[in-house]
Design a protein around this motif. Structure first.
Motif, short mmCIF file in Angstrom:
data_model
loop_
_atom_site.label_atom_id
_atom_site.label_comp_id
_atom_site.label_asym_id
_atom_site.label_seq_id
_atom_site.Cartn_x
_atom_site.Cartn_y
_atom_site.Cartn_z
N HIS A 117 -14.72 -4.70 7.21
CA HIS A 117 -14.10 -4.67 5.46
C HIS A 117 -13.12 -5.90 5.36
CE1 HIS A 117 -11.25 -2.34 7.82
NE2 HIS A 117 -10.48 -3.05 7.16
N ILE A 161 -7.72 5.90 3.19
CA ILE A 161 -7.13 4.83 3.47
C ILE A 161 -8.12 3.98 2.35
CG2 ILE A 161 -6.05 4.76 5.47
CD1 ILE A 161 -8.71 4.00 6.85
N PRO A 162 -8.06 3.74 0.96
CA PRO A 162 -8.67 2.89 0.26
C PRO A 162 -8.75 1.64 0.33
CG PRO A 162 -7.00 4.16 -0.85
CD PRO A 162 -7.06 4.64 0.53
N LEU A 163 -9.67 0.90 -0.30
CA LEU A 163 -9.79 -0.61 -0.25
C LEU A 163 -9.15 -0.76 -1.46
CD1 LEU A 163 -13.46 -1.02 0.96
CD2 LEU A 163 -11.36 -1.68 2.23
N CYS A 212 -2.75 6.00 1.96
CA CYS A 212 -2.37 6.62 0.98
C CYS A 212 -1.92 7.77 1.30
CB CYS A 212 -3.58 6.93 0.16
SG CYS A 212 -3.62 5.57 -1.12
N LEU A 261 -4.89 -2.70 8.89
CA LEU A 261 -5.30 -2.19 7.78
C LEU A 261 -5.37 -3.06 6.58
CD1 LEU A 261 -3.93 1.39 7.81
CD2 LEU A 261 -6.24 0.73 7.97
N HIS A 262 -4.11 -3.90 6.43
CA HIS A 262 -3.75 -4.75 5.21
C HIS A 262 -4.44 -6.06 5.59
CE1 HIS A 262 0.12 -2.69 4.44
NE2 HIS A 262 -0.68 -2.09 4.38
N GLU A 309 -1.33 -2.84 -0.90
CA GLU A 309 -0.83 -2.42 0.34
C GLU A 309 0.66 -2.48 0.62
OE1 GLU A 309 -2.66 -5.01 -0.48
OE2 GLU A 309 -1.82 -6.84 0.61
N ASN A 345 -14.78 6.40 8.40
CA ASN A 345 -13.72 5.34 8.45
C ASN A 345 -13.47 5.47 10.08
OD1 ASN A 345 -13.35 4.38 6.14
ND2 ASN A 345 -12.01 5.89 5.54
N CYS A 355 -2.95 6.35 -5.26
CA CYS A 355 -3.25 7.24 -4.15
C CYS A 355 -3.19 8.65 -4.89
CB CYS A 355 -1.89 7.27 -3.39
SG CYS A 355 -1.95 5.67 -2.39
N ARG A 376 -6.31 -2.40 2.87
CA ARG A 376 -6.37 -0.96 2.69
C ARG A 376 -4.94 -0.38 2.54
NH1 ARG A 376 -11.37 2.10 4.28
NH2 ARG A 376 -12.90 0.65 4.89
#
Ligand code: ADP
Ligand code: MG
Ligand code: MG
Length: 283
Positions: free
Chosen positions: A139, A174-176, A146, A127-128, A216, A60, A184, A143
């Motif tokens: 991506h 930071i999962p999708l 978490c 991230l979002h 998110e 990442n 989490c 994300r």
């Protein structure tokens, strides 16, 4: 860090001199180190049980290199389960209040404090809402940050830069958000720092299988706590908190969809920044 250089690889790690241990988490032990005359941070896998998280985090960091709000990578040695990043002497954001006290010239600066809220919101935007913040983001799904089950934990994933701004550092978790929801970890989450949808609410004992996923918007639930921490007890803090009351209340909506977006938050913080900027220039 001063000019472009290809990432260092395993053979360059011979020139790395390891110094003091500066941080230790569940996944990594982090040392202050020198590569040639440069200060760097050496992250080493600390627990073999978390090897997957370690490599996900390293990957990442690579993926996010185009994003100026994330830590700068210096080199990777997957064989030795190590990587190098830029060293930040101010450490992570969980120690920010102590760090600022050591710098009285900037400690009581409300513009600097609201800027931290603003940059935090921008990191959430990146991230979002991938693709919205920077060009060429690989991506497209949001994300979730978490590793954030309490305030101190959340803050420890961010580093404080030399100019007392913020960058995202620990990207292990930071999962999708796929198929509308993620979880989490696999354990039951408790307490009022995590979002209500992260808590076990079904009858009977906790079951990871039956726990519904979430998205998110859990980060938005936590954002007022983060911003209030940054504001601390700075002069004008109460004034600023009054201006934030309405949007921060909306962040605590029980229905995740009713919460504002990270972009909405960034906008409100930006307006307050602009007002403070004007009042300082008009003085
Ligand atoms: P873990 O995945 O185990 O939580 P982190 O990547 O969060 O590991 O690093 C642990 C701690 O080490 C951080 O909270 C911070 O205090 C310190 N740290 C990590 N990277 C750096 C860096 N580049 N500069 C300064 N301190 C760092
Ligand atoms: Mg961490
Ligand atoms: Mg981690």
């Amino acid at each position: 860090m001063h000019s472009c250089h290809p990432f260092l690889s395993c053979r360059d790690f011979i020139d790395v001199r390891i110094g003091k241990l500066i941080g230790i988490g569940a996944v990594k032990a982090v040392y202050h180190a020198k590569w040639k005359e440069y200060d760097v941070a050496l992250s080493v896998l600390n627990n073999p049980a978390f090897e997957d998280d370690f490599f996900t985090g390293a990957e990442n960091i690579r993926i996010f290199q185009h994003n100026p709000l994330t830590v700068q990578a210096v080199g990777f040695c997957d064989d030795e389960k190590m990587f190098l990043t830029e060293f930040h002497k101010n450490g992570d954001a969980s120690k920010l209040m102590e760090t600022l006290k050591e710098h009285p010239e900037v400690n009581d600066n409300s513009l600097l404090r609201i800027n931290l809220c603003y940059v935090y919101a921008l990191i959430l935007v990146s991230l979002h809402h991938p693709g919205h913040f920077t060009i060429g983001n690989p991506h497209l799904l949001p994300r979730v940050m978490c590793d954030s089950n309490d305030l101190k934990k959340l803050l420890s994933q961010f580093l404080v830069t030399n100019d007392f701004s913020l960058i995202l550092n620990d990207m292990d978790a930071i999962p999708l958000v796929k198929n509308g929801g993620i979880k989490c970890g696999h354990k039951e989450l408790k307490g009022d720092f995590v979002a209500p949808e992260q808590l076990w609410k079904l009858p009977g004992n906790f079951s990871d299988m039956k726990q519904p996923g979430y998205d998110e918007k859990t980060d938005i639930w936590k954002a007022p706590s983060v911003c209030n921490y940054f504001l601390g007890n700075v002069s004008d803090g109460n004034e600023i908190k009054k201006k934030l009351a309405s949007i921060h209340k909306r962040c605590k909506a029980l229905v995740p969809k009713d919460r504002p977006t990270a972009g909405d938050l960034a906008e409100v913080y930006m307006v307050i920044k602009a007002t403070l900027n004007n009042s300082t220039t008009n003085k």
